[in-house]
Design a protein around this motif. Structure first.
Motif, PDB file in Angstrom:
ATOM      1  N   LEU A  78      -5.016  38.226  -7.525  1.00 44.32           N
ATOM      2  CA  LEU A  78      -5.587  39.547  -6.523  1.00 44.32           C
ATOM      3  C   LEU A  78      -4.700  39.184  -5.243  1.00 44.32           C
ATOM      4  O   LEU A  78      -4.724  39.970  -4.433  1.00 44.32           O
ATOM      5  CB  LEU A  78      -6.931  39.317  -5.941  1.00 44.32           C
ATOM      6  CG  LEU A  78      -7.673  40.375  -5.599  1.00 44.32           C
ATOM      7  CD1 LEU A  78      -7.503  41.775  -6.266  1.00 44.32           C
ATOM      8  CD2 LEU A  78      -9.231  40.057  -5.250  1.00 44.32           C
ATOM      9  N   PHE A  79      -4.584  37.757  -4.804  1.00 46.43           N
ATOM     10  CA  PHE A  79      -4.205  37.658  -3.438  1.00 46.43           C
ATOM     11  C   PHE A  79      -2.591  37.051  -3.540  1.00 46.43           C
ATOM     12  O   PHE A  79      -2.166  36.867  -4.412  1.00 46.43           O
ATOM     13  CB  PHE A  79      -4.904  36.169  -3.130  1.00 46.43           C
ATOM     14  CG  PHE A  79      -6.338  36.382  -2.812  1.00 46.43           C
ATOM     15  CD1 PHE A  79      -6.554  36.845  -1.460  1.00 46.43           C
ATOM     16  CD2 PHE A  79      -7.298  36.300  -3.705  1.00 46.43           C
ATOM     17  CE1 PHE A  79      -7.951  37.365  -1.078  1.00 46.43           C
ATOM     18  CE2 PHE A  79      -8.378  36.235  -3.493  1.00 46.43           C
ATOM     19  CZ  PHE A  79      -8.918  37.073  -2.276  1.00 46.43           C
ATOM     20  N   ASP A  80      -2.100  37.263  -2.204  1.00 48.45           N
ATOM     21  CA  ASP A  80      -0.851  37.076  -1.885  1.00 48.45           C
ATOM     22  C   ASP A  80      -0.774  35.637  -1.762  1.00 48.45           C
ATOM     23  O   ASP A  80      -1.652  34.935  -0.487  1.00 48.45           O
ATOM     24  CB  ASP A  80      -0.122  37.858  -0.620  1.00 48.45           C
ATOM     25  CG  ASP A  80       1.305  37.387  -0.250  1.00 48.45           C
ATOM     26  OD1 ASP A  80       1.721  36.420  -1.056  1.00 48.45           O
ATOM     27  OD2 ASP A  80       1.563  37.826   0.819  1.00 48.45           O
ATOM     28  N   ILE A  81      -0.181  34.564  -2.685  1.00 51.52           N
ATOM     29  CA  ILE A  81      -0.281  33.200  -2.503  1.00 51.52           C
ATOM     30  C   ILE A  81       1.017  32.449  -2.157  1.00 51.52           C
ATOM     31  O   ILE A  81       2.045  33.063  -2.510  1.00 51.52           O
ATOM     32  CB  ILE A  81      -0.804  32.620  -3.808  1.00 51.52           C
ATOM     33  CG1 ILE A  81      -2.201  33.376  -4.539  1.00 51.52           C
ATOM     34  CG2 ILE A  81      -1.001  31.036  -3.748  1.00 51.52           C
ATOM     35  CD1 ILE A  81      -3.468  32.677  -3.577  1.00 51.52           C
ATOM     36  N   ALA A  82       0.883  31.558  -1.074  1.00 52.15           N
ATOM     37  CA  ALA A  82       2.070  30.864  -0.833  1.00 52.15           C
ATOM     38  C   ALA A  82       1.718  29.124  -1.403  1.00 52.15           C
ATOM     39  O   ALA A  82       0.632  28.784  -1.008  1.00 52.15           O
ATOM     40  CB  ALA A  82       2.325  30.810   0.693  1.00 52.15           C
ATOM     41  N   ASP A  83       2.674  28.479  -1.421  1.00 50.11           N
ATOM     42  CA  ASP A  83       2.567  27.050  -1.732  1.00 50.11           C
ATOM     43  C   ASP A  83       2.163  26.099  -0.396  1.00 50.11           C
ATOM     44  O   ASP A  83       1.633  24.957  -0.676  1.00 50.11           O
ATOM     45  CB  ASP A  83       3.712  26.489  -2.446  1.00 50.11           C
ATOM     46  CG  ASP A  83       4.031  26.878  -3.904  1.00 50.11           C
ATOM     47  OD1 ASP A  83       2.902  27.309  -4.300  1.00 50.11           O
ATOM     48  OD2 ASP A  83       5.239  26.787  -4.431  1.00 50.11           O
ATOM     49  N   GLY A  84       2.719  26.673   0.631  1.00 51.20           N
ATOM     50  CA  GLY A  84       2.506  25.807   1.885  1.00 51.20           C
ATOM     51  C   GLY A  84       2.633  26.725   3.147  1.00 51.20           C
ATOM     52  O   GLY A  84       3.108  28.017   2.917  1.00 51.20           O
TER      53      GLY A  84
END
Length: 133
Positions: free
Chosen positions: A118-124
């Motif tokens: 559902l979310f916009d995910i980033a590794d860092g």
């Protein structure tokens, strides 16, 4: 009570001190278009309403909010509900909310509930800010 969350911390004697020991929010600006909110501690039924307020404040002021959850030590259902509400608020305001789960605790909670996609995910945080431009 008619809200989704328990009474505001100011309504409970001693709650502010307890919340300060359980969770902390650090906000850092990155130019005019992005901010990073780093959450440290536990997101549970006591701290979730405070997180909700802080997220709403930030989303009202900036086009991109990176929510760094890498130092979250507990993420309960109330915290997950706040994240979903913040995503909805960001969409309503036509801004972006990007999550940095950063820890197995947060990633597993999002995966187990089916919310990860559902979310916009980033590794860092650097990656989340790089793609902001």
């Amino acid at each position: 009570m008619s809200g989704e969350f328990p009474a505001e911390p100011g309504d409970m004697p001693g709650a502010a001190e307890e919340i300060g020991e359980v969770v902390r929010f650090d906000v850092v600006g990155h130019g005019d278009h992005a901010r990073v909110m780093h959450v440290v501690g536990e997101i549970d039924t006591l701290t979730a309403p405070v997180l909700r307020g802080r997220l709403d404040e930030q989303l009202a002021e900036i086009p991109l909010l990176v929510l760094d959850l890498s130092d979250v030590t507990f993420l309960g259902s109330a915290g997950l509900a706040v994240l979903v509400a913040a995503k909805d608020e960001a969409e309503r305001r036509q801004c972006r909310l990007r999550l940095v789960p950063g820890s197995r605790i947060v990633s597993r909670a999002l995966e187990a509930t089916g919310l990860l996609a559902l979310f916009d995910i980033a590794d860092g945080v650097p990656q989340a800010l790089e793609t902001a431009h």
